[in-house]
Scaffold this active site. Structure first.
Site, PDB file in Angstrom:
ATOM      1  N   LYS A  87       0.715  -1.648  -0.135  1.00 36.88           N
ATOM      2  CA  LYS A  87       0.536   0.448  -0.081  1.00 36.88           C
ATOM      3  C   LYS A  87       1.112   1.122  -0.165  1.00 36.88           C
ATOM      4  O   LYS A  87       1.609   1.628   1.115  1.00 36.88           O
ATOM      5  CB  LYS A  87      -0.902   0.295   1.458  1.00 36.88           C
ATOM      6  CG  LYS A  87      -2.494   0.821   1.445  1.00 36.88           C
ATOM      7  CD  LYS A  87      -2.896   0.795   2.577  1.00 36.88           C
ATOM      8  CE  LYS A  87      -3.919   1.774   2.743  1.00 36.88           C
ATOM      9  NZ  LYS A  87      -4.630   1.868   3.557  1.00 36.88           N
ATOM     10  N   SER A 162     -10.251   1.446   1.685  1.00 39.57           N
ATOM     11  CA  SER A 162      -9.232   2.546   1.730  1.00 39.57           C
ATOM     12  C   SER A 162      -7.978   1.506   0.644  1.00 39.57           C
ATOM     13  O   SER A 162      -7.621   1.936   0.038  1.00 39.57           O
ATOM     14  CB  SER A 162      -8.576   2.946   2.325  1.00 39.57           C
ATOM     15  OG  SER A 162      -7.457   2.548   3.118  1.00 39.57           O
ATOM     16  N   SER A 186     -10.158  -1.014   6.725  1.00 41.09           N
ATOM     17  CA  SER A 186      -9.659  -0.681   5.042  1.00 41.09           C
ATOM     18  C   SER A 186      -8.808  -1.782   5.014  1.00 41.09           C
ATOM     19  O   SER A 186      -8.318  -2.045   3.490  1.00 41.09           O
ATOM     20  CB  SER A 186      -8.725   0.369   5.447  1.00 41.09           C
ATOM     21  OG  SER A 186      -9.085   1.628   5.435  1.00 41.09           O
TER      22      SER A 186
END
Ligand code: GLN
Length: 507
Positions: A87, A162, A186
């Site tokens: 990420k 996310s 997330s």
């Protein structure tokens, strides 16, 4: 051979490389090409990535205080040669780390996050950085300054967020596995919406050092993988005390690879309060319209999973988490409060972009933050600054902290009578792009089932539990702090019984 490579899980890839049946370079080249084709598809791809490595040698290795002083080059160690997508918000030395934000455009940190370092020390190679909601604020990856990621099951829909870039990349077979973060859901919610496995570990078990912070008392790194075994394997190499993160902990035991086939004697709890989406009970924080229902297809898949669990020997009991319906309201005070403080550092001086044409210092700060932050981030900064301001602190922040304590106590009481807790991960399957962007409260409701566990700091995993209307449904399994081995074992047994067709969304 190429199709065979795509079939290998990360654990299988690592085993094949260790046995000398597969070259690390071959596996890296295979995934690099797939990731690169998505990144260069110019609007026709899924937009999973913000950066793709040219070469496995771009994998950052670092030594120094707090680092395991491993002289190993990438490609040695128990995870040798398995490519990893990371990420965007994890700092990776010399590699863009922008947290989905314009304000960090072009930022290349001088050091690497401990979680990434731990995995590279175990041998993984850095394949790519993945797209995400800006500063991890969102449930759809539509808040990224670098455009939305699309769901590989249906490109008109969101992958969740996310960590949407990480989830979509794994589901689409563009990366064997990926690293994400979970503050309120997330990892789990995008895993559910993309039909993969996502694990949020016990708070503190993985170092947050080098993760660009959203809400420090909640942020936690974890795996997004094709199956439960891969999640266990990645977690095993991430946990541990880090002198660079004072909230990190020495995990009390080694993470085992799961093997359970049955659930005999296991007591599973289903919270009465989380059988529906009764956000009215939470007063619809922010003046929102309250609840909504669990989609019928999600409910059916969940009920089927409960029956299967009983068939495997578990007992199912209804339990009560009386304060869980207030979790979202507390979260949306606490997380923005912490964010407003954490994001104060982005001022145009120390990192990333600086707006041009300012008349003086204050004007430079204002213009930089005006131009650099997106709408949702500004909303959270304003909410958090308000909640923390003198005179309101007790009414909002103090009260939300007390709700948080009540929620932890609810879980403690529940775990006196059950071993693990089951809920759907999300009340709905992947929703359409743009469907919830105009109504923040409906977007916030995406985390109705995941936020309580985040506030309590306990581990929870989402595994695929079937399809509704052709789209994946997630099952959430949560346990007490440090119960990861039991959680992974139960998730593994359920995974075998559920028989989800992993790989159906590969591109
Ligand atoms: N969707 C939640 C939010 O917007 C949770 C995000 C997260 O876990 N990072 O805050």
């Amino acid at each position: 051979m190429s199709d065979d490579l795509l079939e290998l899980s990360a654990a299988q890839g690592a085993a094949a490389i260790a046995k000398g049946e597969l070259g690390a370079q071959e596996l890296f080249a295979f995934y690099r090409e797939r990731a690169e084709s998505d990144a260069s598809a110019d609007g026709d791809g899924l937009n999973c990535f913000t950066w793709v490595a040219d070469d496995a040698r771009q994998t950052p290795l670092q030594s120094g205080p707090g680092w395991s002083d491993s002289p190993d080059a990438p490609g040695s160690g128990p995870l040798a040669g398995v490519p990893l997508a990371v990420k965007d918000l994890f700092c990776t030395k010399g590699v863009p780390s922008q947290s989905g934000s314009r304000i960090l455009e072009g930022y290349r940190p001088p050091y690497t996050a401990s979680a990434v370092q731990a995995l590279t020390s175990a041998g993984v190679t850095l394949l790519a950085k993945t797209n995400q909601d800006e500063f991890a604020m969102g449930s759809s990856t539509e808040n990224s300054a670098y455009g939305p990621t699309l769901n590989p099951w249906d490109r008109a829909r969101v992958p969740g967020g996310s960590s949407g870039g990480s989830a979509a990349a794994v589901a689409a077979g563009l990366a064997p596995w990926a690293l994400g973060t979970d503050t309120g859901g997330s990892i789990r919610q995008p895993a559910a919406l993309c039909g993969i496995v996502g694990l949020k570990p016990t708070y503190g078990s993985v170092s947050r050092f080098g993760m660009i912070a959203f809400a420090s008392s909640l942020d936690q790194a974890g795996p997004l993988t094709r199956d439960v075994t891969d999640a266990a394997l990645m977690l095993r190499h991430m946990v541990g005390l880090d002198p660079c993160d004072a909230t990190s902990l020495d995990f009390p035991h080694e993470i085992e690879l799961p093997r359970a086939e049955r659930l005999d004697g296991l007591r599973l709890g289903v919270p009465a309060e989380l059988r529906s989406l009764d956000a009215d009970a939470a007063g619809g924080a922010g003046g929102g319209e309250g609840g909504g229902e669990i989609e019928p297809g999600v409910r059916e898949a969940f009920e089927r999973a409960l029956k299967l669990a009983e068939g495997l020997g578990a007992s199912i009991e209804e339990i009560s988490l009386p304060h869980a319906p207030h979790a979202l309201s507390a979260y949306y005070v606490l997380a923005p409060s912490e964010a407003s403080s954490n994001l104060a550092r982005f001022d145009g001086v120390r990192y990333g972009m600086r707006a041009a044409g300012a008349e003086d210092l204050l004007d430079m700060y204002t213009r930089t933050r005006h131009d650099g932050f997106g709408k949702e981030v500004k909303r959270r900064i304003m909410l958090g600054t308000y909640a923390l301001s003198s005179g309101y602190y007790e009414a909002y922040y103090g009260r939300a902290q007390r709700v948080r304590t009540k929620i932890s106590e609810d879980f403690e009481a529940a775990f006196a009578s059950v071993d693990l807790i089951l809920t759907p991960t999300s009340a709905n399957v992947a929703f359409g792009l743009g469907e919830k962007t105009a109504d923040p409260w409906s977007m916030y409701l995406s985390d109705y089932f995941t936020v309580p566990m985040s506030l309590a700091g306990i581990p929870a995993i989402s595994i695929p539990c079937g399809l509704s209307g052709g789209l994946p449904v997630g099952l959430q399994v949560a346990g007490p702090a440090f119960s990861e081995n039991r959680l992974l074992d139960a998730a593994y047994a359920l995974e075998q019984a559920l028989g989800f067709e992993e790989g159906a969304a590969r591109v």
